[in-house]
Design an enzyme around this catalytic site. Sequence first.
Site, PDB file in Angstrom:
ATOM      1  N   CYS A 277      -1.968   9.311   2.641  1.00 21.30           N
ATOM      2  CA  CYS A 277      -1.733   8.754   1.303  1.00 21.30           C
ATOM      3  C   CYS A 277      -2.835   9.197   0.353  1.00 21.30           C
ATOM      4  O   CYS A 277      -2.598   9.440  -0.812  1.00 21.30           O
ATOM      5  CB  CYS A 277      -1.654   7.238   1.373  1.00 21.30           C
ATOM      6  SG  CYS A 277      -3.096   6.514   2.156  1.00 21.30           S
TER       7      CYS A 277
ATOM      8  N   GLU B  90       0.891  -1.179   0.000  1.00 24.36           N
ATOM      9  CA  GLU B  90       0.000   0.000   0.000  1.00 24.36           C
ATOM     10  C   GLU B  90       0.918   1.215   0.000  1.00 24.36           C
ATOM     11  O   GLU B  90       1.522   1.542   1.029  1.00 24.36           O
ATOM     12  CB  GLU B  90      -0.889  -0.001   1.253  1.00 24.36           C
ATOM     13  CG  GLU B  90      -1.749  -1.238   1.419  1.00 24.36           C
ATOM     14  CD  GLU B  90      -3.005  -1.218   0.571  1.00 24.36           C
ATOM     15  OE1 GLU B  90      -3.331  -0.141   0.008  1.00 24.36           O
ATOM     16  OE2 GLU B  90      -3.656  -2.271   0.460  1.00 24.36           O
TER      17      GLU B  90
HETATM   18  P1  NAD Z   1       8.869   4.569   4.079  1.00 22.87           P
HETATM   19  O1  NAD Z   1       8.741   3.756   2.853  1.00 22.87           O
HETATM   20  O2  NAD Z   1      10.035   5.449   4.233  1.00 22.87           O
HETATM   21  O3  NAD Z   1       8.870   3.635   5.389  1.00 22.87           O
HETATM   22  C1  NAD Z   1       7.784   2.758   5.669  1.00 22.87           C
HETATM   23  C2  NAD Z   1       8.257   1.654   6.597  1.00 22.87           C
HETATM   24  O4  NAD Z   1       9.217   0.844   5.905  1.00 22.87           O
HETATM   25  C3  NAD Z   1       8.972   2.136   7.867  1.00 22.87           C
HETATM   26  O5  NAD Z   1       8.543   1.324   8.943  1.00 22.87           O
HETATM   27  C4  NAD Z   1      10.435   1.895   7.548  1.00 22.87           C
HETATM   28  O6  NAD Z   1      11.244   1.703   8.696  1.00 22.87           O
HETATM   29  C5  NAD Z   1      10.351   0.623   6.732  1.00 22.87           C
HETATM   30  N1  NAD Z   1      11.503   0.369   5.842  1.00 22.87           N
HETATM   31  C6  NAD Z   1      12.372   1.254   5.310  1.00 22.87           C
HETATM   32  N2  NAD Z   1      13.258   0.615   4.507  1.00 22.87           N
HETATM   33  C7  NAD Z   1      12.927  -0.704   4.533  1.00 22.87           C
HETATM   34  C8  NAD Z   1      13.440  -1.872   3.893  1.00 22.87           C
HETATM   35  N3  NAD Z   1      14.476  -1.803   3.057  1.00 22.87           N
HETATM   36  N4  NAD Z   1      12.838  -3.041   4.126  1.00 22.87           N
HETATM   37  C9  NAD Z   1      11.770  -3.131   4.951  1.00 22.87           C
HETATM   38  N5  NAD Z   1      11.242  -2.066   5.585  1.00 22.87           N
HETATM   39  C10 NAD Z   1      11.801  -0.863   5.370  1.00 22.87           C
HETATM   40  O7  NAD Z   1       7.508   5.398   4.187  1.00 22.87           O
HETATM   41  P2  NAD Z   1       7.155   6.541   5.223  1.00 22.87           P
HETATM   42  O8  NAD Z   1       7.941   7.759   4.870  1.00 22.87           O
HETATM   43  O9  NAD Z   1       7.219   6.007   6.599  1.00 22.87           O
HETATM   44  O10 NAD Z   1       5.611   6.773   4.913  1.00 22.87           O
HETATM   45  C11 NAD Z   1       5.131   7.698   3.984  1.00 22.87           C
HETATM   46  C12 NAD Z   1       4.700   6.982   2.721  1.00 22.87           C
HETATM   47  O11 NAD Z   1       3.698   6.006   3.027  1.00 22.87           O
HETATM   48  C13 NAD Z   1       4.071   7.905   1.720  1.00 22.87           C
HETATM   49  O12 NAD Z   1       4.566   7.618   0.440  1.00 22.87           O
HETATM   50  C14 NAD Z   1       2.586   7.578   1.817  1.00 22.87           C
HETATM   51  O13 NAD Z   1       1.837   7.870   0.667  1.00 22.87           O
HETATM   52  C15 NAD Z   1       2.626   6.117   2.094  1.00 22.87           C
HETATM   53  N6  NAD Z   1       1.380   5.654   2.678  1.00 22.87           N
HETATM   54  C16 NAD Z   1       0.553   4.841   1.935  1.00 22.87           C
HETATM   55  C17 NAD Z   1      -0.659   4.437   2.452  1.00 22.87           C
HETATM   56  C18 NAD Z   1      -1.608   3.552   1.660  1.00 22.87           C
HETATM   57  O14 NAD Z   1      -2.519   2.991   2.247  1.00 22.87           O
HETATM   58  N7  NAD Z   1      -1.448   3.426   0.356  1.00 22.87           N
HETATM   59  C19 NAD Z   1      -1.040   4.832   3.731  1.00 22.87           C
HETATM   60  C20 NAD Z   1      -0.173   5.650   4.442  1.00 22.87           C
HETATM   61  C21 NAD Z   1       1.042   6.060   3.919  1.00 22.87           C
END
Ligand code: NAD
Length: 468
Positions: free
Chosen positions: A263, A229
Site C-alpha cells: 500500500c 486502511e
Molecule cells: P480487496 O478490497 O479486494 O479485498 C480485501 C478483503 O476484503 C479481502 O479479504 C476480501 O475477501 C474482502 N472483501 C471483498 N468484498 C467484501 C465485502 N463486500 N465485504 C467485506 N469484505 C469484503 O483488496 P485486495 O485486492 O485484497 O488488497 C489490495 C488493496 O489493499 C490495495 O488497494 C492496497 O493498497 C490495499 N492495502 C492497504 C493497506 C493499508 O494499510 N492502507 C495495506 C495493504 C493493502
Amino acid sequence: MNTLSIRNPRTGVQDFSLEVFDADKVEFIVAELRQNQSAWFLMGVEKRVAHLALFAQALTDNKQALVDALVADTGRYTESVLEVDVTISGIQRWCKQAPELFTQQSERQAEIPFLNIKQSQLPYQCVGVISPWNFPLLLSLVDAIPALLAGCSIILKPSEVTSRFVKPFIAALNKVPALRQVFSVVTGAGETGQTLINNVDSICFTGSVATGRKVGESCAKRFIPAFLELGGKDPAIVCGDANVDMAAKALCWGSMVNAGQSCMSIERVYVHQDIADEFKQKLTANVAQLKHNYPDLQQGQVGPIISDKQVAIVKAQLADAKAKGATFLCGGEVLELGGGHYCQPTLITDVTPDMLVVKEETFAAVLPIFVVASDEEGVQRANDSIYGLSAAVFSENIQNAEMIASQLEAGAISINDASLTALVHEIEKQSFKYSGLGGSRMGKDSINRFVRKKAFIRNSGVDSPWWF
Ligand code: NAD
C-alpha cells in the site's frame, strides 16, 4: 462444504481448495467468541500478555511451515521470511507495551471538588478483521494483536487469494488454548467478509478503496466503527537540492519491493528539472538491474503478480500509458513465465495526469516520473490525488524537506528515504482522503480503537448544590 479453487501465483495452477464459511457458521462462531471474551478480559492484561508471548513462541516454532504457505500464496521468498519475522516481533513489542497501556487508573478529584472521577476502558466484545493478499499474515495480525491485548475477541477473515497460511497459523494458535478461545479464523471471499460485518461490534478492514467504501457503508448502517486502511498512490518529491544517488537507491526499493504490491509503495515521482536527467539515469540503472525470482525462487528481487485480477489492471494501465504517448525508460510488459505473471520493473516518463498509471493505484513494479519546474509544483501535483496514504521527500536541506512534508496531504512522510511506515511502527499516523478512515493503527494510540471509555463519577458525600 462449499469451497473455492485457489490459484498458485507462480504456476497459474488452481492447486488449493478453500472452505467458504457461510452466514450460519460465522454467526455460531461469533456467539462462542462473545461467550469466551469476558473470561479473557477479566483475567487481566498481565495474563493476556503471557498468552500472547506463548503465541509468538508457537509462531516461531512453526516458522518454516508459515513461510512455506506464504511462499505458495504469494510466490515470493525473502518477503515471506521477513513477514513472519516482523509479525512475531510486532507481537513481542505489543507484549512489552501493553501492561503500561492498560493499567487501571486510580480515582482522582474532579474540577468540581466534591466529585471523584475514575476512567475505565471497556473492550469491544468481538472485533472482525478483514485482510488483503499482499502481506497475508502481517496484515491479519497488525490490528488483531492490540485488540486481543485490550481484551477483545477476534474473528479474522483473510483474503481468499492468500489463505494457505491459515493451516499452520491455526496449528500455532492451538498451542495456546486460552487464546484459541477468543481468536477464530474463517475463510471465504467478500460474502463471508460481509457476514462478519453483520455480526461483530467493530471492523478493522485493510483492502481497496472500492471494497472499503462498501465495508464503511455496511458498518454505518449497524452503527459500528469501521477502521479502514485502504489504497494509496504515494508520491515522492525529489527536490533540486536532493542527494541524487540516495534518492535513486531509496526510490528503486520503495517502488519495486514486493513487486510494488505494498500500500505504501511509491507510485509517482516529481523530480526537479535541475537534477532530472541525472536522477532518471541513476534510477534507471538501479531498476534495470532488478531480476525476477524466476525460475529460482530465492534469486532476484521481483516476484509474480500475486492476484490474478491484478494482472488485467496492470496490463490495462501500461497499454493506456503507451497509447497516450508515455516513454518507457525500462520494462513496460507483463511477462508470462512458467504460468505466473511477472511485471517487468518499469519506469515511465512523459506521463500526463490523465493516464491511468498516474490517477489510479497500480500495485505493481511500475513507477511514473514527472519532471517539475519547482519543488512547489511537485507538491501541488503530488496533492492532486484522491489518495493520501503516505509520501516521501528528498532534500539535503532538512528545513526545506520538513516544510514540504508538512504541505503534503498524507498521513506519513519519509524524509530522505521511502516507504518507512513498513518498518517503523511506533509512531502514530492516519490516512488522509480516500486512503482510509479512523484512528491510528500504529503507535500507542492504536489501542484506543478497541476500547470504549467509560466514566465513573462519584459524589463524595455532600448535597450537590444543583439539586432541587
Ligand atoms: P480487496 O478490497 O479486494 O479485498 C480485501 C478483503 O476484503 C479481502 O479479504 C476480501 O475477501 C474482502 N472483501 C471483498 N468484498 C467484501 C465485502 N463486500 N465485504 C467485506 N469484505 C469484503 O483488496 P485486495 O485486492 O485484497 O488488497 C489490495 C488493496 O489493499 C490495495 O488497494 C492496497 O493498497 C490495499 N492495502 C492497504 C493497506 C493499508 O494499510 N492502507 C495495506 C495493504 C493493502
